[in-house]
Design an enzyme around this catalytic site. Sequence first.
Site, PDB file in Angstrom:
ATOM      1  N   SER A 124       0.817  -1.213   0.000  1.00 27.70           N
ATOM      2  CA  SER A 124       0.000   0.000   0.000  1.00 27.70           C
ATOM      3  C   SER A 124       0.847   1.258   0.000  1.00 27.70           C
ATOM      4  O   SER A 124       0.322   2.350  -0.229  1.00 27.70           O
ATOM      5  CB  SER A 124      -0.847   0.053   1.272  1.00 27.70           C
ATOM      6  OG  SER A 124      -1.774  -0.971   1.295  1.00 27.70           O
ATOM      7  N   HIS A 127      -0.773  -2.598  -7.170  1.00 30.00           N
ATOM      8  CA  HIS A 127      -1.564  -2.248  -5.985  1.00 30.00           C
ATOM      9  C   HIS A 127      -3.057  -2.331  -6.292  1.00 30.00           C
ATOM     10  O   HIS A 127      -3.625  -1.447  -6.931  1.00 30.00           O
ATOM     11  CB  HIS A 127      -1.169  -0.835  -5.523  1.00 30.00           C
ATOM     12  CG  HIS A 127      -1.851  -0.392  -4.284  1.00 30.00           C
ATOM     13  ND1 HIS A 127      -2.114   0.931  -3.999  1.00 30.00           N
ATOM     14  CD2 HIS A 127      -2.345  -1.096  -3.231  1.00 30.00           C
ATOM     15  CE1 HIS A 127      -2.717   1.020  -2.834  1.00 30.00           C
ATOM     16  NE2 HIS A 127      -2.882  -0.195  -2.355  1.00 30.00           N
ATOM     17  N   GLU A 161      -3.300   0.255  -9.281  1.00 30.49           N
ATOM     18  CA  GLU A 161      -2.272   1.290  -9.361  1.00 30.49           C
ATOM     19  C   GLU A 161      -0.951   0.563  -9.632  1.00 30.49           C
ATOM     20  O   GLU A 161      -0.565  -0.301  -8.842  1.00 30.49           O
ATOM     21  CB  GLU A 161      -2.254   1.982  -7.999  1.00 30.49           C
ATOM     22  CG  GLU A 161      -1.460   3.210  -7.882  1.00 30.49           C
ATOM     23  CD  GLU A 161      -1.705   3.897  -6.519  1.00 30.49           C
ATOM     24  OE1 GLU A 161      -1.712   5.116  -6.486  1.00 30.49           O
ATOM     25  OE2 GLU A 161      -1.879   3.213  -5.499  1.00 30.49           O
ATOM     26  N   ASN A 204      -3.203   6.231  -1.740  1.00 31.06           N
ATOM     27  CA  ASN A 204      -3.045   6.307  -0.283  1.00 31.06           C
ATOM     28  C   ASN A 204      -2.378   7.597   0.186  1.00 31.06           C
ATOM     29  O   ASN A 204      -2.506   7.972   1.348  1.00 31.06           O
ATOM     30  CB  ASN A 204      -2.298   5.084   0.233  1.00 31.06           C
ATOM     31  CG  ASN A 204      -3.186   3.866   0.179  1.00 31.06           C
ATOM     32  OD1 ASN A 204      -4.415   3.995   0.240  1.00 31.06           O
ATOM     33  ND2 ASN A 204      -2.605   2.682   0.054  1.00 31.06           N
TER      34      ASN A 204
END
Length: 266
Positions: free
Chosen positions: A90, A111, A123, A161
Site C-alpha cells: 500500500s 496495488h 495502481e 493512499n
Amino acid sequence: MADVKSVGVIGGGQMGSGIAQLAAVAGISVWLEVATNALKNLKCTSNLEDLQSADVIIEAIVESEDVKKKLFSELDRIAKPSAILASNTSSISITRIASATSRPCQVIGMHFMNPPPIMKLVEIVRGADTSNETFMTVKTMAERFGKIIVCSQDYPGFIVNRILIPMINEAFFTLYTGVATREDIDTGMKLGTNQPMGPLELADFIGLDVCLSIMKVLHVGLGDSKYRPCPLLVQYVDAGRLGRKRGIGVYTYGKQQELIKSSSRL
Ligand SMILES: CC(=O)CC(=O)SCCNC(=O)CCNC(=O)[C@H](O)C(C)(C)COP(=O)(O)OP(=O)(O)OC[C@H]1O[C@@H](n2cnc3c(N)ncnc32)[C@H](O)[C@@H]1OP(=O)(O)O
Ligand SMILES: NC(=O)C1=CN([C@@H]2O[C@H](COP(=O)(O)OP(=O)(O)OC[C@H]3O[C@@H](n4cnc5c(N)ncnc54)[C@H](OP(=O)(O)O)[C@@H]3O)[C@@H](O)[C@H]2O)C=CC1
C-alpha cells in the site's frame, strides 16, 4: 512483453484471496484458493518452492518492509529467471523492496484496491529500475483481470493512499478531539461527499494496522509533521482493535458485538 500463464499469490488474507480469485477467473493458473470454473485454475500451497514455475508472483503479505524484503530475497532465489515479482504493498518503496533481489528491473508494484474483485482500479508503481517490459506485462495482465490502470512513480503512498489515508487519519483526529461522534463523522462524509463508506468505517474495512503502517511510511518518507498518525489510531492498533478482520475497530462486528452487548448487560 511476456504472455502470463501462471501466477503465484503469497498471503491469503483480505487482499491475496481476492487477487487469486481475479487471476483464476481470467483463466490464469494460480497457486492459492475459489469457485466453479475458476476453481480448476487454483492450487493451494504452503511451500514457496511450488512457485518456481510462475511467470508472475504477486506478494500480498503483512505491510512490513523488513518482512517483504526477506520474502523478495527468498523469491529471487526460488523464482525462474524470467519471473516478475510484484508487490501489492500500500505504501512501501518498490525500489527498496527490489533492492533485496538481483532482478530489480523485474520488480514492480501492483496495488489492488479492497475488495479486489469489485474495485476497478489497479495502481501500477514503477521502482527506479523497473523495465518497460515488466510494466507492459503487468499492465496487460491487470487489463485481463478487467481493471483500469493508473501509473505512479515510487514515492510514499503512491497516488491513492497519499490522499486517502491522511483523510482517514484526519477523521481519527476529528473523533479524538471530540468534534463529533464516529457516526456523525461517517454520515457527514458519506452523505456530504457521496462516498460509499465514511472514513472511519473505511478504516475498519481496510484494517487499522494497515492504515497506521501507511501513515508511518508517509510521516517518515515525506518528513512532514502533517502526516503524524493520530494517537487514537495508534491506541486502537495497540489494543488489537484492527477493524472488521478482528471483529472490533472503531465499530464492533459479528460475535464481538454480541460479546460487548452481553457484557454490558451483566
Ligand atoms: C488501503 C489501500 O491500500 C487501498 C485501498 O484498497 S483503499 C479502499 C478502497 N475501497 C473502498 O473505498 C471501498 C468503499 N466501499 C465500497 O465501495 C462498498 O461499500 C463495497 C463494494 C465494499 C460494498 O458495497 P455495498 O453495496 O455496501 O455492499 P454489498 O451490497 O454487500 O456489495 C455490493 C456488491 O459487491 C460484492 N462484494 C462485496 N464485498 C466483496 C468482496 N470482498 N469480494 C467480492 N465481492 C464483494 C457483493 O457481493 C455485491 O455484489 P452484487 O452486487 O453482485 O450482489
Ligand atoms: N487491506 C486493504 O485494504 C489493502 C491492503 N493492501 C496491502 O496488501 C497487503 C496485505 O494486506 P491485507 O490482505 O489487508 O492483510 P491481512 O492482514 O488480511 O493478511 C495478511 C497476510 O499476510 C500473512 N502474513 C502475516 N505476517 C506474515 C509474515 N511475517 N510472513 C509472511 N506472511 C505473513 C498473513 O498470514 P496469516 O493469516 O497466516 O498470519 C495473511 O495471509 C499489505 O501489504 C497491505 O498494505 C493493499 C491494498 C488494500
